[in-house]
Design an enzyme around this catalytic site. Sequence first.
Site, PDB file in Angstrom:
ATOM      1  N   LYS A  14      22.609  45.195  56.421  1.00 22.37           N
ATOM      2  CA  LYS A  14      22.255  46.532  56.930  1.00 22.37           C
ATOM      3  C   LYS A  14      23.191  47.500  56.218  1.00 22.37           C
ATOM      4  O   LYS A  14      24.342  47.680  56.611  1.00 22.37           O
ATOM      5  CB  LYS A  14      22.477  46.580  58.452  1.00 22.37           C
ATOM      6  CG  LYS A  14      21.529  47.504  59.188  1.00 22.37           C
ATOM      7  CD  LYS A  14      21.699  48.978  58.858  1.00 22.37           C
ATOM      8  CE  LYS A  14      22.852  49.614  59.587  1.00 22.37           C
ATOM      9  NZ  LYS A  14      23.147  50.972  59.072  1.00 22.37           N
ATOM     10  N   GLU A  43      36.480  44.357  59.166  1.00 24.51           N
ATOM     11  CA  GLU A  43      37.357  45.153  58.289  1.00 24.51           C
ATOM     12  C   GLU A  43      37.170  46.602  58.702  1.00 24.51           C
ATOM     13  O   GLU A  43      36.077  47.161  58.559  1.00 24.51           O
ATOM     14  CB  GLU A  43      36.983  44.918  56.820  1.00 24.51           C
ATOM     15  CG  GLU A  43      37.320  43.492  56.408  1.00 24.51           C
ATOM     16  CD  GLU A  43      36.979  43.152  54.969  1.00 24.51           C
ATOM     17  OE1 GLU A  43      36.508  44.023  54.226  1.00 24.51           O
ATOM     18  OE2 GLU A  43      37.181  41.983  54.595  1.00 24.51           O
ATOM     19  N   CYS A  98      39.242  53.174  52.551  1.00 28.66           N
ATOM     20  CA  CYS A  98      39.953  52.714  53.761  1.00 28.66           C
ATOM     21  C   CYS A  98      41.415  52.406  53.460  1.00 28.66           C
ATOM     22  O   CYS A  98      42.251  52.464  54.341  1.00 28.66           O
ATOM     23  CB  CYS A  98      39.267  51.476  54.316  1.00 28.66           C
ATOM     24  SG  CYS A  98      39.257  50.126  53.133  1.00 28.66           S
ATOM     25  N   GLU A 106      42.770  58.444  61.788  1.00 26.09           N
ATOM     26  CA  GLU A 106      42.176  58.325  60.452  1.00 26.09           C
ATOM     27  C   GLU A 106      41.254  59.532  60.197  1.00 26.09           C
ATOM     28  O   GLU A 106      40.371  59.816  61.000  1.00 26.09           O
ATOM     29  CB  GLU A 106      41.361  57.037  60.341  1.00 26.09           C
ATOM     30  CG  GLU A 106      40.746  56.855  58.966  1.00 26.09           C
ATOM     31  CD  GLU A 106      39.822  55.641  58.870  1.00 26.09           C
ATOM     32  OE1 GLU A 106      38.928  55.486  59.725  1.00 26.09           O
ATOM     33  OE2 GLU A 106      39.978  54.851  57.921  1.00 26.09           O
TER      34      GLU A 106
HETATM   35  P1  NAD Z   1      30.721  53.221  60.702  1.00 26.17           P
HETATM   36  O1  NAD Z   1      31.474  52.321  61.604  1.00 26.17           O
HETATM   37  O2  NAD Z   1      30.262  54.520  61.230  1.00 26.17           O
HETATM   38  O3  NAD Z   1      29.398  52.501  60.158  1.00 26.17           O
HETATM   39  C1  NAD Z   1      29.468  51.255  59.487  1.00 26.17           C
HETATM   40  C2  NAD Z   1      28.134  50.548  59.625  1.00 26.17           C
HETATM   41  O4  NAD Z   1      27.951  50.164  60.987  1.00 26.17           O
HETATM   42  C3  NAD Z   1      26.929  51.410  59.259  1.00 26.17           C
HETATM   43  O5  NAD Z   1      26.010  50.607  58.545  1.00 26.17           O
HETATM   44  C4  NAD Z   1      26.378  51.814  60.616  1.00 26.17           C
HETATM   45  O6  NAD Z   1      25.005  52.120  60.602  1.00 26.17           O
HETATM   46  C5  NAD Z   1      26.652  50.547  61.413  1.00 26.17           C
HETATM   47  N1  NAD Z   1      26.710  50.720  62.873  1.00 26.17           N
HETATM   48  C6  NAD Z   1      27.145  51.795  63.573  1.00 26.17           C
HETATM   49  N2  NAD Z   1      27.085  51.539  64.905  1.00 26.17           N
HETATM   50  C7  NAD Z   1      26.609  50.275  65.038  1.00 26.17           C
HETATM   51  C8  NAD Z   1      26.315  49.444  66.159  1.00 26.17           C
HETATM   52  N3  NAD Z   1      26.537  49.844  67.412  1.00 26.17           N
HETATM   53  N4  NAD Z   1      25.832  48.212  65.929  1.00 26.17           N
HETATM   54  C9  NAD Z   1      25.625  47.765  64.669  1.00 26.17           C
HETATM   55  N5  NAD Z   1      25.875  48.511  63.566  1.00 26.17           N
HETATM   56  C10 NAD Z   1      26.373  49.748  63.747  1.00 26.17           C
HETATM   57  O7  NAD Z   1      31.634  53.400  59.408  1.00 26.17           O
HETATM   58  P2  NAD Z   1      31.374  54.354  58.158  1.00 26.17           P
HETATM   59  O8  NAD Z   1      31.538  55.768  58.603  1.00 26.17           O
HETATM   60  O9  NAD Z   1      30.126  53.921  57.484  1.00 26.17           O
HETATM   61  O10 NAD Z   1      32.592  53.951  57.185  1.00 26.17           O
HETATM   62  C11 NAD Z   1      33.857  54.555  57.220  1.00 26.17           C
HETATM   63  C12 NAD Z   1      34.824  53.695  58.005  1.00 26.17           C
HETATM   64  O11 NAD Z   1      34.880  52.388  57.433  1.00 26.17           O
HETATM   65  C13 NAD Z   1      36.258  54.190  57.980  1.00 26.17           C
HETATM   66  O12 NAD Z   1      36.812  54.041  59.258  1.00 26.17           O
HETATM   67  C14 NAD Z   1      36.949  53.239  57.000  1.00 26.17           C
HETATM   68  O13 NAD Z   1      38.329  53.107  57.172  1.00 26.17           O
HETATM   69  C15 NAD Z   1      36.231  51.981  57.289  1.00 26.17           C
HETATM   70  N6  NAD Z   1      36.334  51.049  56.161  1.00 26.17           N
HETATM   71  C16 NAD Z   1      37.145  49.962  56.284  1.00 26.17           C
HETATM   72  C17 NAD Z   1      37.299  49.071  55.213  1.00 26.17           C
HETATM   73  C18 NAD Z   1      38.207  47.872  55.289  1.00 26.17           C
HETATM   74  O14 NAD Z   1      38.174  47.059  54.370  1.00 26.17           O
HETATM   75  N7  NAD Z   1      39.030  47.736  56.314  1.00 26.17           N
HETATM   76  C19 NAD Z   1      36.595  49.308  54.036  1.00 26.17           C
HETATM   77  C20 NAD Z   1      35.779  50.442  53.949  1.00 26.17           C
HETATM   78  C21 NAD Z   1      35.645  51.301  55.026  1.00 26.17           C
HETATM   79  O1  6OD Z   2      38.639  45.568  47.311  1.00 27.07           O
HETATM   80  C1  6OD Z   2      38.062  45.099  48.299  1.00 27.07           C
HETATM   81  O2  6OD Z   2      37.655  43.923  48.335  1.00 27.07           O
HETATM   82  C2  6OD Z   2      37.845  45.938  49.473  1.00 27.07           C
HETATM   83  N1  6OD Z   2      37.308  45.330  50.540  1.00 27.07           N
HETATM   84  C3  6OD Z   2      38.161  47.253  49.422  1.00 27.07           C
HETATM   85  C4  6OD Z   2      38.028  48.139  50.493  1.00 27.07           C
HETATM   86  C5  6OD Z   2      38.058  49.471  50.276  1.00 27.07           C
HETATM   87  C6  6OD Z   2      37.904  50.392  51.354  1.00 27.07           C
HETATM   88  O3  6OD Z   2      37.395  51.483  51.238  1.00 27.07           O
END
Ligand code: NAD
Ligand code: 6OD
Length: 484
Positions: free
Chosen positions: A176, A252, A286, A388
């Site tokens: 998704k 993550e 992130c 964040e």
């Molecule tokens: P988000 O949590 O809003 O959405 C992520 C995904 O989850 C989307 O596909 C969304 O449609 C889906 N989603 C939302 N609610 C849901 C539910 N109740 N059930 C199932 N799916 C659901 O995140 P975003 O705004 O797309 O991304 C930004 C965030 O992601 C930031 O907080 C960032 O730090 C984090 N992030 C973390 C990492 C990591 O490796 N730790 C990497 C990239 C991004």
């Molecule tokens: O490098 C990766 O494998 C990874 N998961 C990076 C995450 C980046 C966050 O925005």
Amino acid sequence: MKEIRNFIDGEFAATGRWFDKLAPYDGKVIGRVAEAGRADVDAAVKAARAALLGPWGQLSVSDRVDLLYAVADEIERRFEDFVDAEMTDIGQPAHFIRHVDVPRGAANFKVFADVIKNVPGEFFEMATPDGRGSLNYSLRRPVGVVAVICPWNLPFLLMTWKLGPAMACGNTVVVKPSEETPQAAALLGEVMNAVGIPRGVFNVVHGFGPDAAGEFLTTHPQVGAITFTGETRTGAAIMKAAADGARPVSLEMGGKNAAIVFADCDMDAAIEGTLRSCFANCGQVCLGTERVYVERPIHDEFVARLKAAVEKLQPGLPADPSSGMGPLISQDHRHKVLSYYRKAVEEGATVVTGGGVPDMPDALRGGWWIQPTIWTGLPDAATVLREEIFGPCCHIAPFDTEEEVLLRANDNPYGLASAVWTGNLQRTHRVAAALEAGIVWVNSWFLRDLRTPFGGAKQSGIGREGGVHSLEFYTELKNVCIKL
Ligand code: NAD
Ligand code: 6OD
């Protein structure tokens, strides 16, 4: 106008409603996306389940590995198509997408193909009373249909970071993608068909999260495991969904990462690295560092030099080689980031640079442009130092001792990553061990060896992926005991 469809059982499909995909740089509609309803998600999971029990499940590891290499080769052949998809989905400069996002898409398949090919087995001989003994060995089996829930910030990199290991381990997947970034997943469907991945192994359902495709997928009873990247609050909701059926989750999630710059660092490298760690991808990484602590003797010089570097970042269209920064992903996200810009000022920040919206040419005024921003002067308890933001901004604060800066860096509910800039070897080891973070970069940032464990501490994540660590999540380890 593009039409982006779900990919179910090897075919592109659209059965119900559509939603628009807007370009972040001008806010114009670039295509429409088929929204998956509950029945589409059910069809995708059933196709994945059938492929698991059918052709994919019957393949030898070496045939699977060959197919994953073919996927990587096809991604490389269609490199520019993926660059184009990512440029129009996230609007970031082409050079960033070419060097970070798309190459990792191919690497994510190759590296995990190599991991699964080379993973050592274990076996034990045990004595038995009859003197003939027994032999135990372990087998790694797939966990089943894996739901892959993706964010929008590095769509292709982050999606394939999950698909590579999931498929290498013999699972089938239903992805998704974020509703903001549907294109790379759709292209990947074409790649899978082109190289002969059996139908049903890779499926894509587009749409939103709560009470929509995301939730339909994570609550589906035939999903065996859920791997998620996104906000911590969403991760918590997904964990609750996974509790029903006791399914494993890999999460993550968000970060509020600290960069620590000691006076003995290589200042040029620290400025260049901090410029990237705060502002790459318009701050939507992130692993980015929104809290920067600089040892007092070099604090003022550091602030002045980072300010000068930031002010050279020209906003521009992705294909423009002089573009130093793209826009934010959406209007909603800009609204959120600007609310933090206002909050910082209300709480007493000095705005060193930025703080608002840049003046863009008429053709781009509809996009979600924002100024890269540096603040100083806030106490550690200020909102923009706790939460964040996920935008192109950082706060820089001075510190006096190593002990003090470690306490301040660790005083946060998140624990994803840190960047430390120092020329002192002993300090490197002390600080790296003491930081409450899943990843510590020293004199570098976002340098990735895919064999290493990746994941967050505290509210930044649950579990580790990368190299053999991914096998812990994507396989069930089974013991076979044979009486000899
Ligand atoms: P988000 O949590 O809003 O959405 C992520 C995904 O989850 C989307 O596909 C969304 O449609 C889906 N989603 C939302 N609610 C849901 C539910 N109740 N059930 C199932 N799916 C659901 O995140 P975003 O705004 O797309 O991304 C930004 C965030 O992601 C930031 O907080 C960032 O730090 C984090 N992030 C973390 C990492 C990591 O490796 N730790 C990497 C990239 C991004
Ligand atoms: O490098 C990766 O494998 C990874 N998961 C990076 C995450 C980046 C966050 O925005």
